[in-house]
Write a protein that holds these residues in place. Sequence first.
Motif, PDB file in Angstrom:
ATOM      1  N   PRO A 166       0.823  -1.214   0.000  1.00  0.00           N
ATOM      2  CA  PRO A 166       0.000   0.000   0.000  1.00  0.00           C
ATOM      3  C   PRO A 166       0.857   1.263   0.000  1.00  0.00           C
ATOM      4  O   PRO A 166       2.000   1.267   0.475  1.00  0.00           O
ATOM      5  N   GLY A 167       0.273   2.340  -0.528  1.00  0.00           N
ATOM      6  CA  GLY A 167       1.004   3.595  -0.661  1.00  0.00           C
ATOM      7  C   GLY A 167       1.390   4.233   0.658  1.00  0.00           C
ATOM      8  O   GLY A 167       2.349   4.992   0.722  1.00  0.00           O
ATOM      9  N   TRP A 168       0.657   3.933   1.744  1.00  0.00           N
ATOM     10  CA  TRP A 168       0.973   4.630   3.001  1.00  0.00           C
ATOM     11  C   TRP A 168       2.319   4.239   3.562  1.00  0.00           C
ATOM     12  O   TRP A 168       2.771   4.769   4.559  1.00  0.00           O
ATOM     13  N   LEU A 169       2.992   3.272   2.894  1.00  0.00           N
ATOM     14  CA  LEU A 169       4.342   2.918   3.355  1.00  0.00           C
ATOM     15  C   LEU A 169       5.396   3.910   2.866  1.00  0.00           C
ATOM     16  O   LEU A 169       6.573   3.704   3.083  1.00  0.00           O
ATOM     17  N   GLU A 170       4.941   4.961   2.183  1.00  0.00           N
ATOM     18  CA  GLU A 170       5.914   5.999   1.818  1.00  0.00           C
ATOM     19  C   GLU A 170       5.863   7.091   2.878  1.00  0.00           C
ATOM     20  O   GLU A 170       4.787   7.560   3.242  1.00  0.00           O
ATOM     21  N   PHE A 171       7.041   7.455   3.362  1.00  0.00           N
ATOM     22  CA  PHE A 171       7.085   8.437   4.442  1.00  0.00           C
ATOM     23  C   PHE A 171       7.932   9.628   4.045  1.00  0.00           C
ATOM     24  O   PHE A 171       8.925   9.491   3.334  1.00  0.00           O
ATOM     25  N   ASN A 172       7.501  10.777   4.549  1.00  0.00           N
ATOM     26  CA  ASN A 172       8.295  11.973   4.359  1.00  0.00           C
ATOM     27  C   ASN A 172       8.994  12.269   5.681  1.00  0.00           C
ATOM     28  O   ASN A 172       8.351  12.404   6.708  1.00  0.00           O
ATOM     29  N   LEU A 173      10.326  12.297   5.635  1.00  0.00           N
ATOM     30  CA  LEU A 173      11.078  12.460   6.873  1.00  0.00           C
ATOM     31  C   LEU A 173      11.481  13.917   7.039  1.00  0.00           C
ATOM     32  O   LEU A 173      12.193  14.464   6.208  1.00  0.00           O
ATOM     33  N   TRP A 174      11.036  14.539   8.084  1.00  0.00           N
ATOM     34  CA  TRP A 174      11.389  15.908   8.472  1.00  0.00           C
ATOM     35  C   TRP A 174      11.193  16.892   7.318  1.00  0.00           C
ATOM     36  O   TRP A 174      11.891  17.883   7.224  1.00  0.00           O
ATOM     37  N   GLY A 175      10.267  16.575   6.418  1.00  0.00           N
ATOM     38  CA  GLY A 175      10.035  17.483   5.303  1.00  0.00           C
ATOM     39  C   GLY A 175      11.206  17.600   4.353  1.00  0.00           C
ATOM     40  O   GLY A 175      11.211  18.430   3.437  1.00  0.00           O
ATOM     41  N   GLU A 176      12.215  16.766   4.538  1.00  0.00           N
ATOM     42  CA  GLU A 176      13.427  16.888   3.729  1.00  0.00           C
ATOM     43  C   GLU A 176      13.666  15.668   2.845  1.00  0.00           C
ATOM     44  O   GLU A 176      14.146  15.780   1.725  1.00  0.00           O
ATOM     45  N   TYR A 177      13.359  14.486   3.370  1.00  0.00           N
ATOM     46  CA  TYR A 177      13.716  13.255   2.667  1.00  0.00           C
ATOM     47  C   TYR A 177      12.487  12.374   2.497  1.00  0.00           C
ATOM     48  O   TYR A 177      11.538  12.453   3.271  1.00  0.00           O
ATOM     49  N   THR A 178      12.545  11.493   1.488  1.00  0.00           N
ATOM     50  CA  THR A 178      11.426  10.605   1.221  1.00  0.00           C
ATOM     51  C   THR A 178      11.892   9.161   1.334  1.00  0.00           C
ATOM     52  O   THR A 178      12.890   8.788   0.722  1.00  0.00           O
ATOM     53  N   LEU A 179      11.172   8.391   2.127  1.00  0.00           N
ATOM     54  CA  LEU A 179      11.494   6.980   2.280  1.00  0.00           C
ATOM     55  C   LEU A 179      10.318   6.187   1.717  1.00  0.00           C
ATOM     56  O   LEU A 179       9.223   6.197   2.275  1.00  0.00           O
ATOM     57  N   SER A 180      10.549   5.506   0.603  1.00  0.00           N
ATOM     58  CA  SER A 180       9.454   4.819  -0.085  1.00  0.00           C
ATOM     59  C   SER A 180       9.482   3.334   0.198  1.00  0.00           C
ATOM     60  O   SER A 180       9.931   2.544  -0.620  1.00  0.00           O
ATOM     61  N   LEU A 181       8.994   2.964   1.366  1.00  0.00           N
ATOM     62  CA  LEU A 181       8.993   1.535   1.680  1.00  0.00           C
ATOM     63  C   LEU A 181       7.980   0.785   0.831  1.00  0.00           C
ATOM     64  O   LEU A 181       8.087  -0.425   0.663  1.00  0.00           O
ATOM     65  N   ASN A 182       6.987   1.494   0.275  1.00  0.00           N
ATOM     66  CA  ASN A 182       6.017   0.803  -0.576  1.00  0.00           C
ATOM     67  C   ASN A 182       6.702   0.205  -1.793  1.00  0.00           C
ATOM     68  O   ASN A 182       6.194  -0.735  -2.394  1.00  0.00           O
ATOM     69  N   ILE A 183       7.838   0.747  -2.176  1.00  0.00           N
ATOM     70  CA  ILE A 183       8.568   0.206  -3.322  1.00  0.00           C
ATOM     71  C   ILE A 183       9.787  -0.579  -2.854  1.00  0.00           C
ATOM     72  O   ILE A 183      10.008  -1.705  -3.268  1.00  0.00           O
ATOM     73  N   ALA A 184      10.556   0.029  -1.947  1.00  0.00           N
ATOM     74  CA  ALA A 184      11.807  -0.615  -1.536  1.00  0.00           C
ATOM     75  C   ALA A 184      11.570  -1.999  -0.945  1.00  0.00           C
ATOM     76  O   ALA A 184      12.319  -2.932  -1.220  1.00  0.00           O
ATOM     77  N   LEU A 185      10.491  -2.155  -0.169  1.00  0.00           N
ATOM     78  CA  LEU A 185      10.236  -3.468   0.445  1.00  0.00           C
ATOM     79  C   LEU A 185       9.976  -4.531  -0.613  1.00  0.00           C
ATOM     80  O   LEU A 185      10.461  -5.658  -0.521  1.00  0.00           O
ATOM     81  N   GLY A 186       9.196  -4.170  -1.618  1.00  0.00           N
ATOM     82  CA  GLY A 186       8.814  -5.153  -2.626  1.00  0.00           C
ATOM     83  C   GLY A 186       9.956  -5.511  -3.544  1.00  0.00           C
ATOM     84  O   GLY A 186      10.115  -6.664  -3.934  1.00  0.00           O
ATOM     85  N   ALA A 187      10.749  -4.521  -3.902  1.00  0.00           N
ATOM     86  CA  ALA A 187      11.761  -4.772  -4.924  1.00  0.00           C
ATOM     87  C   ALA A 187      13.147  -4.986  -4.316  1.00  0.00           C
ATOM     88  O   ALA A 187      13.809  -5.984  -4.580  1.00  0.00           O
ATOM     89  N   LEU A 188      13.584  -4.044  -3.499  1.00  0.00           N
ATOM     90  CA  LEU A 188      14.972  -4.100  -3.044  1.00  0.00           C
ATOM     91  C   LEU A 188      15.153  -5.051  -1.878  1.00  0.00           C
ATOM     92  O   LEU A 188      16.240  -5.580  -1.665  1.00  0.00           O
TER      93      LEU A 188
END
Lengths: 585, 382
Positions: free
Chosen positions: A337-359
């Motif tokens: 699901p898309g909610w696994l993407e997080f914005n960290l401190w308004g500076e960085y983006t952590l996309s677990l919705n993609i990284a978990l599935g692929a990487l």
Amino acid sequence: MTTTSTPRPADALRDGDSAYQAPPSAAARKVGGLAGWVDDRTGAAKPVGYLMKKVFPDHWSFMLGEIAMYSMIICLITGTFLTFWYVPSAGLTVYDGSYVPLRGVEMSEAYASTLHISFDIKGGLMIRQIHHWAALMFTVAVVVHMFRVFFTGAFRKPREINWVIGSVLALLSIIEGFAGYSLPDDLLSGTGIRAMAGFVQTAPVIGSYLVYGIFGGPFPGEMIIPRLYSVHILLLPAILVGLFTVHIALVALQKHTQFPGPGRTNDNVVGYPVMPVYAAKAGGFFFIVFGVLALISALVQINPIWGYGPYDPSPVTAGSQPDWYMGFADGALRLLPGWLEFNLWGEYTLSLNIALGALVLLPLVYIVLGAYPFVERFVTKDEREHHLLDRPRNNPVRTGIGMAGITAYTVFMFAAGNDIMAIKLGLSINDITWFFRIGLFVLPPIVFWVTKRTCLALQRRDREQVLHGRESGTIIRTPDGRFFERHEAELPEDQWILVQHEAVRPFEIAATADEHGVARPAARSDRVRSAMSRFYFADAVNPVTPAELAAAHHHGHEAEAIEGPTPAGEIESSSRDDALARRLE
Amino acid sequence: MNEQDHETTGTEVARQDGHGGAVRLDEGHVVGAGGVPERFANPGLPAHIPRMADLDEAAAKRAEKQVATLFGISMLATLAFLVLYFVIDVNQTVFIPGVGVTSASNAALGVTLALSLLGIGLGAVHWAKTLMPDEEVVEDRHPMRAGDAERAEAVRVMTQEGGKSQIGRRPLIKYTLGGAMGLFALPIVLQVAGSLGEMPRKSLSLTWWNGGPSGPGEIPTFRPLRLMKDPENLPIKASDVTIGSVFHVMPQGLLPDPVTHEGGAEHLLEEKAKAAVLLMRLDPEQIKSQKERDWGYQGIVAYSKICTHVGCPVGLYEQQTHHLLCPCHQSTFDVTQDCKVIFGPAKRPLPQLKITVDDEGYLVSAQPFDEAVGPSFWERNS
């Protein structure tokens, strides 16, 4: 120069060296001048003679690894042919070959040369299709071979190293497949590369550098085709062939496992020698695999790249699907699901919705696979060598774990086809996706439970069959007119398979207090082992023992006594089983 | 678990006449004791059953002929391949029932090659199964581990003989060797890693809509760019965009001439991969977002076509529901709600391109995308 009279030839200059002796080459030379010539220089006769009389056990499931090996060789042969015409370049050219619909279209040289192979080289399409089918056959055979090894426990000591090598081979084979699939630079495979770039880009911290490094600049760039080409035809094949050589050498060194059966023990190999039986069977099987692949390639079209058009990052074909072996990773991307993407401190983006599935998932699957033998070894603490295979039912928990793993993998893989299913079955894609999302967590435990209970039931049936005795087919009529069938009391040869395995019971923690009554807490690892061992073996059904079989026959007599007066005395001489038989009537 | 740990003598169940010692069967697993062996003993290899060809010379002869026939089929098929290679034109097609219209050359060459190979393979296997020895051979196994003496010798060679290098006594050599070996690969790694290609700098956050080439190191300055139909490369009048229609759009100056392939961006595919835009016209009443309405023109709205999930082009537009669907992983975006994700694995809405019309009535960009288009990346900060 001093001259001594020591009768010491040049090849025996040290004490203890024996003088050169002419080989008994008269016989060797008869075999063939060339063979003798080679042996004179290498001594190859010894290993060749050893290998040629080496014994391999026979079972249909041992062919699965062979299919993988032969498909790989066929890929190497056909792939070499393809390199003669394929141009690994993203450089633009305008197509003017014989496929009319694409004439005048601007495309990469990679795509144009693949069209050239398909339409203008005689037999080129055949070689291309054999290559693609063989690659699919290779990845399928690797997986099914792995199932066989897993469910029969062939990964146990001393074969853990080979299991790990096999896991690495399985991972490399799908990366190799993906690299090759991408080389034609058609719209479909290019979309696959686009997705690959997308998920590399989401790697935390280094993603954007990683993707620019791989593509030599912004996506798609002109570097990815030549780089994939070098990975596909040089780097990965070299590693695959190298690891495969170790894989097969270890099989020869450790000798093949065998299924249990009369005369087959943990200390022997029962089968046929390489010369002549396996030379003919395995050699012939190479031609059968090649022949079947040629037949499929002649009649069933695969990857018609001319239908997709050249790669362009803005259009797309509906129903984009990767080759089957990448399906599970693609399916995971669709389920997360898309909610696994997080914005960290308004500076960085952590996309677990993609990284978990692929990487994460892709390597994780193979790490878990590779680690399994060590987990089971931790539970059983079994230090012995195992050369006899398990019947899958005789290790219900392992079989259940395997089936649960396959189920999870299958859910991921089918999830990659959710759009096709939605269209073909007229269902809502949202419902299908939700079904898979829930199924991923619900189905594996269910399958585990069902598999385990099925195995236990099969084991109980095995016991019953042994205890029941064999129906001899001899019908006996008693003087008072009753009929019954005589049952053999001894274990017949064909029931050996039902009782050959070892009884198991869960590991129990040794005394928790020492001789002075002081509590001695069990080591944490022992407590974990004990818990896992209960999980594995608590409800084990063990094979019938001779005592149980004997008891079964006695039990018949008991029952007979309970049942009241019978004319058993008159027929006592026939068999002790009669009473049992009667009771069972 | 299949070990034969306890070699027991006697292959039979000991007969115990009389009634003492019987065990009930409904009390679970029974452990043997006393005169009964704990486990059954392996009955040994079953007797060999000879095949027809072993017993009957006629059957053997028949098998020989079958094998030879298969090899013969292989030879004929090989010759047929050689002939057909020259006879059939590479572009000839043929109808095969069950397969359809297909390349005649591919079908003919493939089938003859298959027969040639299968003839050899099936012949060899049939030969092995009918005529070669089928009596099983037993080979003994030995433990994998080397003997204690060999192990001790290996350890001795490594420690004592290896010790003669004096590595243990000369730490200076040991540590400098360690350092040198630890470092020597760095130049090779650096050469590859350092020279892979240009690093992104700002380019992931820029597109051609920023005013021109947007690769690494480029600093485009914004100017309004006309929205051009792809692939015709023609500007679009606002009046041409009817309700329900959808246009595939590229910025002015990016596309080459559709006929001559001249002009356009130097890095065409790289720019297309970021700049692709979808242009749709909705009834302004249907648009639920004020920002979306403000950034559009009379219900005409432009959104990035690059999926915010992993970057596939969002190719499917449902005119009735105004949903955009990405065919790769089925992320679904609702155009009436500022392209918010309503289903699927994407998180962020598709970025909107603010548009207006120029003096001649053509649609132009009013400002570049105000966020990075396409898939997420670490440094993305919105």
